[in-house]
Write an enzyme that holds these catalytic residues in place. Structure first.
Site, short mmCIF file in Angstrom:
data_model
loop_
_atom_site.label_atom_id
_atom_site.label_comp_id
_atom_site.label_asym_id
_atom_site.label_seq_id
_atom_site.Cartn_x
_atom_site.Cartn_y
_atom_site.Cartn_z
N ASN A 222 -1.10 0.81 4.21
CA ASN A 222 -1.85 0.70 2.94
C ASN A 222 -2.88 0.61 2.33
O ASN A 222 -4.17 -0.92 3.96
CB ASN A 222 -1.14 0.35 1.52
CG ASN A 222 -0.71 -1.24 2.32
OD1 ASN A 222 -1.49 -2.17 2.12
ND2 ASN A 222 0.39 -1.38 2.40
N ASP A 291 6.75 -0.22 1.73
CA ASP A 291 8.13 0.17 0.89
C ASP A 291 8.74 0.77 1.57
O ASP A 291 9.29 1.20 1.73
CB ASP A 291 7.69 1.25 -0.26
CG ASP A 291 7.47 -0.22 -1.57
OD1 ASP A 291 7.59 -1.82 -1.00
OD2 ASP A 291 7.00 -0.35 -1.71
N LYS A 301 2.96 12.35 20.48
CA LYS A 301 2.58 12.79 19.18
C LYS A 301 3.21 14.15 18.67
O LYS A 301 2.87 15.56 19.69
CB LYS A 301 0.72 12.81 20.18
CG LYS A 301 -0.31 12.95 18.91
CD LYS A 301 -1.91 13.09 19.49
CE LYS A 301 -2.31 14.11 18.63
NZ LYS A 301 -3.84 15.11 18.39
N LYS A 350 9.95 -8.98 -11.06
CA LYS A 350 9.69 -8.70 -9.84
C LYS A 350 9.96 -10.58 -9.69
O LYS A 350 11.08 -11.06 -8.42
CB LYS A 350 8.14 -8.89 -9.51
CG LYS A 350 8.26 -7.07 -8.96
CD LYS A 350 6.74 -7.12 -8.34
CE LYS A 350 6.95 -5.38 -7.91
NZ LYS A 350 5.54 -4.76 -8.30
N1 CTP Z 1 7.92 -7.34 -0.88
C1 CTP Z 1 7.94 -7.57 0.48
N2 CTP Z 1 8.78 -6.65 1.33
C2 CTP Z 1 8.96 -5.44 0.63
C3 CTP Z 1 8.02 -5.23 -0.58
C4 CTP Z 1 7.11 -6.38 -1.64
O1 CTP Z 1 8.04 -8.68 0.68
N3 CTP Z 1 9.04 -4.88 1.35
C5 CTP Z 1 6.81 -8.62 -1.16
C6 CTP Z 1 5.20 -8.82 -0.95
O2 CTP Z 1 4.50 -9.40 0.01
C7 CTP Z 1 5.13 -9.37 -2.30
C8 CTP Z 1 5.83 -8.28 -3.88
O3 CTP Z 1 7.07 -8.12 -2.47
O4 CTP Z 1 4.12 -10.98 -2.54
C9 CTP Z 1 5.75 -7.33 -4.08
O5 CTP Z 1 5.50 -6.12 -3.75
P1 CTP Z 1 5.01 -4.76 -4.05
O6 CTP Z 1 4.86 -4.23 -3.58
O7 CTP Z 1 4.28 -5.08 -5.33
O8 CTP Z 1 6.52 -4.57 -5.03
P2 CTP Z 1 7.56 -3.66 -4.76
O9 CTP Z 1 8.57 -5.30 -4.85
O10 CTP Z 1 7.64 -3.09 -3.43
O11 CTP Z 1 7.88 -3.42 -6.02
P3 CTP Z 1 6.70 -1.67 -6.46
O12 CTP Z 1 6.26 -1.64 -4.80
O13 CTP Z 1 7.88 -0.91 -7.05
O14 CTP Z 1 5.89 -2.64 -7.69
#
Ligand code: CTP
Length: 415
Positions: A222, A291, A301, A350
């Site tokens: 990302n 995620d 590969k 969250k």
């Molecule tokens: N986070 C985490 N582990 C994951 C995903 C997210 O610890 N697998 C933590 C990130 O470090 C951040 C918070 O969760 O502090 C929110 O991350 P974000 O990507 O905004 O939220 P998600 O839970 O992934 O939800 P969404 O993508 O649906 O917004």
């Protein structure tokens, strides 16, 4: 707080050890010395034998009002001048930093008074280098690799400028402006004089993206740069905290004093965070953890064929923030919410779903708070309410987040 930390800014002037190497820009080190003195610093000088071919030790002795350390021997006042100097200094400033001296610093060679003293500065005082050399020498991969090594170890850099060089060529490698070098040094010293309101607190900060392997050459990632998390780590260190920094794949220098663990995937980051969490009072999860991750990364590969790409099956990663919150007890856990819409509603959702104490919400669709920006505009969302902050440079945003974490630590009796 060490005796030296208490001394800087309180009872005595900041002390800078100016390390002068052999390059034509050595004469600019005289101006740097003057600039530091004007700002109230006490300066002592160590120089290489080559530096003395450009500017005599007598010049630096007259300017600094102290003997120049150019040899490890013949000092009746101390038998170990390198140790004495490294312990005396609040900051070591290398001007001009030559390719040769940076190579020695990177490999730990200590073959004269200057390099031996710099080696002894490890764990004793921060080191700031201001390189100066011919463009081809600066761009040589060997020099770049050495600079990278030094940055990874916490050495600070005042980037050389581009312009006409002493050799007549035009390009990168010109010593940065004297004012820029002096202000970089003063900034580092300023950090030392900051109130240590986080002294005694142990923080875990995670930062950057994660890379999820599809095959040995491809990955899912990302746009996170890690800048926000690294700014939090740097500010926390300046305020006296002990910091463990779990960093995804980013090319940012390690804040001085941080204990850094480099990780690649969400699963690596999870492992590092869970094992460190037992040692800290608070965790700040700024990492943009993936995620989803490929369920079965290929061990070779994948060739360019639709079947293979269609066949990438994704599985959800573990939520590190939620896992830390589940076991946090009276520790403080803060997370981030990077959103493009319904910022505050998502942030509060969250906060509740993950069980965090604080969510730092930023709207990544705005230029001032998007990935990679040097500013951020955040809202601090907690049980107590929502605080909207102005757009600020990242170090100030980091301080505001740390103020909130500090208050929560105090409430829990952890600070
Ligand atoms: N986070 C985490 N582990 C994951 C995903 C997210 O610890 N697998 C933590 C990130 O470090 C951040 C918070 O969760 O502090 C929110 O991350 P974000 O990507 O905004 O939220 P998600 O839970 O992934 O939800 P969404 O993508 O649906 O917004």
């Amino acid at each position: 707080m060490s005796e030296r930390d208490r001394g800087v800014g309180a009872r005595r002037a900041p002390r800078v050890l100016l390390a002068v190497c052999g390059g034509i820009a050595a004469y600019k080190a005289c101006e740097v010395l003057r600039g530091l003195q004007k700002a109230g610093c006490e300066v002592r000088v160590t120089m290489t034998a080559d530096a003395e071919r450009f500017v005599g030790a007598a010049t630096f002795e007259a300017l600094s009002g102290a003997p120049v350390a150019d040899s490890l021997y013949g000092h009746p006042e101390t038998p170990i001048p390198h140790i004495e100097l490294s312990e005396w200094a609040d900051l070591a400033l290398v001007v001009p930093a030559t390719a040769n001296v940076m190579a020695k610093m990177a490999t730990g060679i200590a073959d004269d008074c200057l390099t031996t003293t710099l080696l002894a500065c490890h764990g004793s005082c921060p080191v700031l280098v201001a390189p100066s050399m011919n463009t081809r020498m600066w761009e040589n991969p060997a020099t770049q690799a050495n600079v990278l090594t030094l940055l990874e170890r916490g050495v600070r850099l005042v980037e050389p400028a581009s312009g006409r060089l002493a050799c007549g060529e035009v390009g990168a490698g010109k010593l940065a402006d004297v004012e820029d070098i002096v202000s970089a040094a003063l900034k580092l010293i300023g950090d030392m004089t900051r109130p240590k309101d986080l002294a005694g607190a142990r923080l875990l900060v995670n930062a950057g993206p994660t890379h999820e392997a599809i095959d040995p050459v491809r990955y899912i990632a990302n746009r996170s740069t890690g800048k926000m998390g690294f700014a939090i780590a740097a500010a926390a260190l300046a305020r006296g905290a002990e910091v463990w920094l779990v960093a995804g794949p980013v090319s940012l220098p390690t804040p001085f004093g941080a204990r850094r663990l480099n990780v690649t995937s969400a699963e690596d980051m999870r492992g590092a965070c869970l094992s460190l969490f037992g040692h800290v009072d608070a965790a700040i999860c700024s990492a943009a953890v993936a995620d989803y991750t490929p369920a079965r990364p290929a061990d070779h590969k994948l060739k360019k064929s639709r079947e293979h790409l269609d066949a990438i099956e994704l599985t959800e990663t573990a939520d590190i923030l939620a896992e830390l919150c589940a076991v946090k007890g009276d520790r403080v856990v803060a997370g981030f919410a990077a959103e493009t819409d319904e910022l505050l509603a998502h942030a509060r959702e969250k906060l509740e779903r993950k069980g965090a104490d604080l969510i730092v919400a930023n709207d990544v669709s705005r230029p001032e708070s998007t990935f990679g920006a040097d500013t951020n505009r955040v809202s601090l969302v907690s049980e107590a309410g929502t605080k909207q902050l102005e757009t600020m440079p990242l170090p100030q945003v980091a301080d505001a987040i740390l103020d909130a974490v500090r208050d929560l630590l105090r409430e829990r009796g952890r600070l």
